[in-house]
Design a protein around this motif. Structure first.
Motif, PDB file in Angstrom:
ATOM      1  N   TYR A  36      -7.719   0.035  36.954  1.00  0.00           N
ATOM      2  CA  TYR A  36      -6.705   0.543  36.903  1.00  0.00           C
ATOM      3  C   TYR A  36      -6.412   0.943  35.220  1.00  0.00           C
ATOM      4  O   TYR A  36      -6.708   0.173  34.360  1.00  0.00           O
ATOM      5  N   LEU A  96      -9.419  -7.114  43.142  1.00  0.00           N
ATOM      6  CA  LEU A  96      -9.119  -6.563  44.260  1.00  0.00           C
ATOM      7  C   LEU A  96     -10.353  -5.817  44.984  1.00  0.00           C
ATOM      8  O   LEU A  96     -11.020  -4.963  44.225  1.00  0.00           O
ATOM      9  N   GLN A 123      -1.913  -5.728  39.661  1.00  0.00           N
ATOM     10  CA  GLN A 123      -2.518  -5.988  41.071  1.00  0.00           C
ATOM     11  C   GLN A 123      -1.590  -5.964  42.161  1.00  0.00           C
ATOM     12  O   GLN A 123      -1.902  -5.437  43.355  1.00  0.00           O
ATOM     13  N   ARG A 124      -0.338  -6.355  41.910  1.00  0.00           N
ATOM     14  CA  ARG A 124       0.572  -6.462  43.017  1.00  0.00           C
ATOM     15  C   ARG A 124       1.014  -4.942  43.510  1.00  0.00           C
ATOM     16  O   ARG A 124       0.947  -4.793  44.618  1.00  0.00           O
ATOM     17  N   GLN A 153       2.351  -5.881  33.210  1.00  0.00           N
ATOM     18  CA  GLN A 153       3.004  -5.364  34.399  1.00  0.00           C
ATOM     19  C   GLN A 153       2.041  -5.694  35.575  1.00  0.00           C
ATOM     20  O   GLN A 153       0.836  -5.835  35.314  1.00  0.00           O
TER      21      GLN A 153
HETATM   22  C1  B12 Z   1      -5.236 -11.278  31.537  1.00  0.00           C
HETATM   23  C2  B12 Z   1      -6.174 -10.680  32.279  1.00  0.00           C
HETATM   24  C3  B12 Z   1      -7.294 -11.174  32.741  1.00  0.00           C
HETATM   25  C4  B12 Z   1      -7.772 -12.688  32.184  1.00  0.00           C
HETATM   26  C5  B12 Z   1      -7.443 -13.460  33.318  1.00  0.00           C
HETATM   27  C6  B12 Z   1      -6.701 -14.777  32.740  1.00  0.00           C
HETATM   28  C7  B12 Z   1      -6.262 -15.645  33.630  1.00  0.00           C
HETATM   29  N1  B12 Z   1      -6.447 -17.060  33.814  1.00  0.00           N
HETATM   30  O1  B12 Z   1      -5.422 -15.050  34.732  1.00  0.00           O
HETATM   31  C8  B12 Z   1      -9.270 -12.444  31.952  1.00  0.00           C
HETATM   32  C9  B12 Z   1      -9.600 -11.918  30.557  1.00  0.00           C
HETATM   33  C10 B12 Z   1      -9.986 -13.670  32.084  1.00  0.00           C
HETATM   34  C11 B12 Z   1      -9.530 -11.330  32.888  1.00  0.00           C
HETATM   35  C12 B12 Z   1     -10.860 -11.092  33.440  1.00  0.00           C
HETATM   36  C13 B12 Z   1     -11.380 -10.009  34.198  1.00  0.00           C
HETATM   37  N2  B12 Z   1     -10.513  -9.042  34.550  1.00  0.00           N
HETATM   38 CO1  B12 Z   1      -8.600  -8.834  34.123  1.00  0.00          CO
HETATM   39  N3  B12 Z   1      -6.789  -8.753  33.788  1.00  0.00           N
HETATM   40  C14 B12 Z   1      -5.841  -9.301  33.063  1.00  0.00           C
HETATM   41  C15 B12 Z   1      -4.458  -8.558  33.088  1.00  0.00           C
HETATM   42  C16 B12 Z   1      -4.669  -7.683  31.839  1.00  0.00           C
HETATM   43  C17 B12 Z   1      -3.330  -9.373  33.077  1.00  0.00           C
HETATM   44  C18 B12 Z   1      -3.032 -10.087  34.415  1.00  0.00           C
HETATM   45  C19 B12 Z   1      -1.799 -10.550  34.553  1.00  0.00           C
HETATM   46  O2  B12 Z   1      -1.322 -11.453  33.990  1.00  0.00           O
HETATM   47  N4  B12 Z   1      -0.862  -9.758  35.252  1.00  0.00           N
HETATM   48  C20 B12 Z   1       0.229 -10.062  35.457  1.00  0.00           C
HETATM   49  C21 B12 Z   1       0.834 -10.387  36.917  1.00  0.00           C
HETATM   50  C22 B12 Z   1       2.451 -10.676  36.870  1.00  0.00           C
HETATM   51  O3  B12 Z   1       0.270  -9.389  37.767  1.00  0.00           O
HETATM   52  P1  B12 Z   1       0.143  -9.438  39.145  1.00  0.00           P
HETATM   53  O4  B12 Z   1      -0.677  -8.140  39.639  1.00  0.00           O
HETATM   54  O5  B12 Z   1       1.476  -9.706  39.924  1.00  0.00           O
HETATM   55  O6  B12 Z   1      -0.691 -10.763  39.200  1.00  0.00           O
HETATM   56  C23 B12 Z   1      -2.035 -10.760  39.807  1.00  0.00           C
HETATM   57  C24 B12 Z   1      -3.219 -11.096  38.808  1.00  0.00           C
HETATM   58  O7  B12 Z   1      -2.627 -11.982  37.810  1.00  0.00           O
HETATM   59  C25 B12 Z   1      -4.050 -11.898  39.616  1.00  0.00           C
HETATM   60  N5  B12 Z   1      -4.968 -12.914  39.082  1.00  0.00           N
HETATM   61  C26 B12 Z   1      -4.598 -14.290  38.690  1.00  0.00           C
HETATM   62  N6  B12 Z   1      -5.499 -14.767  38.116  1.00  0.00           N
HETATM   63  C27 B12 Z   1      -6.822 -13.761  38.073  1.00  0.00           C
HETATM   64  C28 B12 Z   1      -7.884 -13.827  37.394  1.00  0.00           C
HETATM   65  C29 B12 Z   1      -8.602 -12.695  37.273  1.00  0.00           C
HETATM   66  C30 B12 Z   1      -9.914 -12.820  36.608  1.00  0.00           C
HETATM   67  C31 B12 Z   1      -8.312 -11.522  37.781  1.00  0.00           C
HETATM   68  C32 B12 Z   1      -9.154 -10.383  37.725  1.00  0.00           C
HETATM   69  C33 B12 Z   1      -6.816 -11.548  38.530  1.00  0.00           C
HETATM   70  C34 B12 Z   1      -6.353 -12.646  38.566  1.00  0.00           C
HETATM   71  O8  B12 Z   1      -3.528 -12.314  40.843  1.00  0.00           O
HETATM   72  C35 B12 Z   1      -2.254 -11.991  40.861  1.00  0.00           C
HETATM   73  C36 B12 Z   1      -1.741 -11.501  42.123  1.00  0.00           C
HETATM   74  O9  B12 Z   1      -2.622 -10.342  42.663  1.00  0.00           O
HETATM   75  C37 B12 Z   1      -4.817  -7.352  34.084  1.00  0.00           C
HETATM   76  C38 B12 Z   1      -3.989  -6.143  33.943  1.00  0.00           C
HETATM   77  C39 B12 Z   1      -2.569  -6.523  34.616  1.00  0.00           C
HETATM   78  N7  B12 Z   1      -1.556  -5.806  33.717  1.00  0.00           N
HETATM   79  O10 B12 Z   1      -2.412  -6.897  35.414  1.00  0.00           O
HETATM   80  C40 B12 Z   1      -6.442  -7.444  34.264  1.00  0.00           C
HETATM   81  C41 B12 Z   1      -6.910  -7.100  35.452  1.00  0.00           C
HETATM   82  C42 B12 Z   1      -6.316  -7.816  36.583  1.00  0.00           C
HETATM   83  N8  B12 Z   1      -8.471  -7.522  35.215  1.00  0.00           N
HETATM   84  C43 B12 Z   1      -9.359  -6.659  35.741  1.00  0.00           C
HETATM   85  C44 B12 Z   1     -10.657  -7.061  35.794  1.00  0.00           C
HETATM   86  C45 B12 Z   1     -11.619  -5.841  36.377  1.00  0.00           C
HETATM   87  C46 B12 Z   1     -11.310  -8.143  35.292  1.00  0.00           C
HETATM   88  C47 B12 Z   1     -12.828  -8.333  34.993  1.00  0.00           C
HETATM   89  C48 B12 Z   1     -13.646  -7.738  36.197  1.00  0.00           C
HETATM   90  C49 B12 Z   1     -13.092  -7.578  33.512  1.00  0.00           C
HETATM   91  C50 B12 Z   1     -14.456  -7.392  33.260  1.00  0.00           C
HETATM   92  N9  B12 Z   1     -14.942  -8.386  32.385  1.00  0.00           N
HETATM   93  O11 B12 Z   1     -15.449  -7.105  34.027  1.00  0.00           O
HETATM   94  C51 B12 Z   1     -12.591  -9.746  34.496  1.00  0.00           C
HETATM   95  C52 B12 Z   1     -12.876 -10.682  35.864  1.00  0.00           C
HETATM   96  C53 B12 Z   1     -13.725 -11.811  35.804  1.00  0.00           C
HETATM   97  C54 B12 Z   1     -14.828 -11.668  36.788  1.00  0.00           C
HETATM   98  N10 B12 Z   1     -14.820 -12.428  37.848  1.00  0.00           N
HETATM   99  O12 B12 Z   1     -15.465 -10.873  36.745  1.00  0.00           O
HETATM  100  C55 B12 Z   1      -8.857  -5.580  36.590  1.00  0.00           C
HETATM  101  C56 B12 Z   1      -8.536  -5.801  38.193  1.00  0.00           C
HETATM  102  C57 B12 Z   1      -8.990  -4.489  38.933  1.00  0.00           C
HETATM  103  C58 B12 Z   1      -9.113  -4.619  40.388  1.00  0.00           C
HETATM  104  N11 B12 Z   1      -9.846  -3.828  40.858  1.00  0.00           N
HETATM  105  O13 B12 Z   1      -8.362  -5.408  40.795  1.00  0.00           O
HETATM  106  C59 B12 Z   1      -7.093  -5.407  35.771  1.00  0.00           C
HETATM  107  C60 B12 Z   1      -5.928  -5.063  36.944  1.00  0.00           C
HETATM  108  C61 B12 Z   1      -7.142  -4.433  34.575  1.00  0.00           C
HETATM  109  C62 B12 Z   1      -7.391  -3.132  34.763  1.00  0.00           C
HETATM  110  N12 B12 Z   1      -7.468  -2.353  33.907  1.00  0.00           N
HETATM  111  O14 B12 Z   1      -7.750  -2.832  36.142  1.00  0.00           O
HETATM  112  N13 B12 Z   1      -8.609 -10.695  33.116  1.00  0.00           N
END
Ligand code: B12
Length: 213
Positions: free
Chosen positions: A114, A103, A86-87, A83
């Motif tokens: 979260y 974020l 972050q959005r 889901q």
């Molecule tokens: C897959 C994932 C990862 C993958 C990223 C793979 C990739 N190439 O994108 C990996 C395993 C690398 C990762 C790493 C981390 N993640 Co992450 N991850 C996720 C997860 C489970 C899904 C993301 C997704 O596809 N969402 C679906 C789309 C549709 O959601 P969206 O909100 O519209 O999309 C946003 C994100 O995809 C974001 N995004 C795109 N690329 C990346 C890459 C990274 C590293 C992150 C953090 C976000 C991000 O940009 C989009 C617009 O805002 C989310 C939880 C979630 N359900 O969102 C956590 C999440 C984004 N992760 C989070 C975190 C904290 C991390 C880490 C810091 C964890 C750690 N080890 O300490 C690291 C970041 C590395 C760093 N720089 O320190 C948090 C962010 C919280 C915040 N304050 O914003 C989340 C929300 C999980 C949580 N329980 O809170 N992550």
């Protein structure tokens, strides 16, 4: 703690609820700083040592009954289909992404996350937050120390290079990041009082390093 809510028009944009309707409101549940870690550790100590996905399992054990008590459906960030947490958080709290992908929050910096989102079939207005709205943390940061702190060059204005980060974590030199935490995250001047405890940092870094890519 409650991290604000997002409202959706009837049948539009909300996540799907069991039964086919879409949610009218999601309330985000999250954490900041180390407070969650100590509660999790107390629970973890009573669980089998080989428990899979302990933090996610704990989140479900704690938040599931709260969702049920409010008649809400719980979504969890690590459960596919992912889901857009972050959005949702961008809308709920007015946050913006840092170069790390995390974020940035005006008070907690990069030290927050979260754990769930509660989906309501009807509009639910009991939880709102204005905190953080209208304050783009990274835009007003002139030094941007996160951009020069990563030894793998994985943090750039263009975004976070997951592959470069993981490749570095697999090397001898990358052990420092695994043991002491992400240097770019630590370099952020915002929210230093909320830096995670050392054990929590190691726990999250171990999760990030797998699988090596
Ligand atoms: C897959 C994932 C990862 C993958 C990223 C793979 C990739 N190439 O994108 C990996 C395993 C690398 C990762 C790493 C981390 N993640 Co992450 N991850 C996720 C997860 C489970 C899904 C993301 C997704 O596809 N969402 C679906 C789309 C549709 O959601 P969206 O909100 O519209 O999309 C946003 C994100 O995809 C974001 N995004 C795109 N690329 C990346 C890459 C990274 C590293 C992150 C953090 C976000 C991000 O940009 C989009 C617009 O805002 C989310 C939880 C979630 N359900 O969102 C956590 C999440 C984004 N992760 C989070 C975190 C904290 C991390 C880490 C810091 C964890 C750690 N080890 O300490 C690291 C970041 C590395 C760093 N720089 O320190 C948090 C962010 C919280 C915040 N304050 O914003 C989340 C929300 C999980 C949580 N329980 O809170 N992550």
């Amino acid at each position: 703690m409650p991290r604000g809510s997002v409202h959706f028009p009837q049948g539009e944009g909300g996540p799907r609820l069991p039964g086919g309707k879409t949610a009218r409101t999601v309330v985000l549940v999250g954490h900041a700083g180390g407070a969650m870690w100590w509660a999790f550790c107390d629970w973890r100590a009573k669980m089998p040592a080989d428990l899979a996905d302990p933090l996610d399992t704990w989140s479900k054990a704690v938040i599931g009954p709260i969702a049920a008590a409010f008649g809400a459906f719980p979504y969890y960030p690590s459960d596919p289909p992912y889901q857009p947490f972050q959005r949702w958080a961008i809308t709920a709290e007015g946050l913006a992404a840092s170069p790390l992908g995390i974020l940035a929050h005006p008070r907690y910096g990069l030290w927050h996350g979260y754990r769930a989102a509660l989906g309501f079939a009807e509009v639910f207005t009991e939880v709102e937050t204005e905190e953080g709205k209208g304050t783009p943390v990274c835009e007003s940061c002139r030094e941007k120390p996160c951009l020069t702190a990563c030894p793998a060059g994985a943090v750039t204005v263009a975004g976070f290079d997951v592959t470069a980060c993981r490749r570095h974590l697999a090397t001898e030199e990358g052990r420092t990041c695994l043991e002491e935490g992400c240097l770019a995250r630590a370099a952020c001047p915002v929210g230093r009082d909320y830096t995670y405890p050392a054990d929590q940092i190691r726990f999250h870094m171990a999760e990030l390093s797998l699988p090596a890519g």
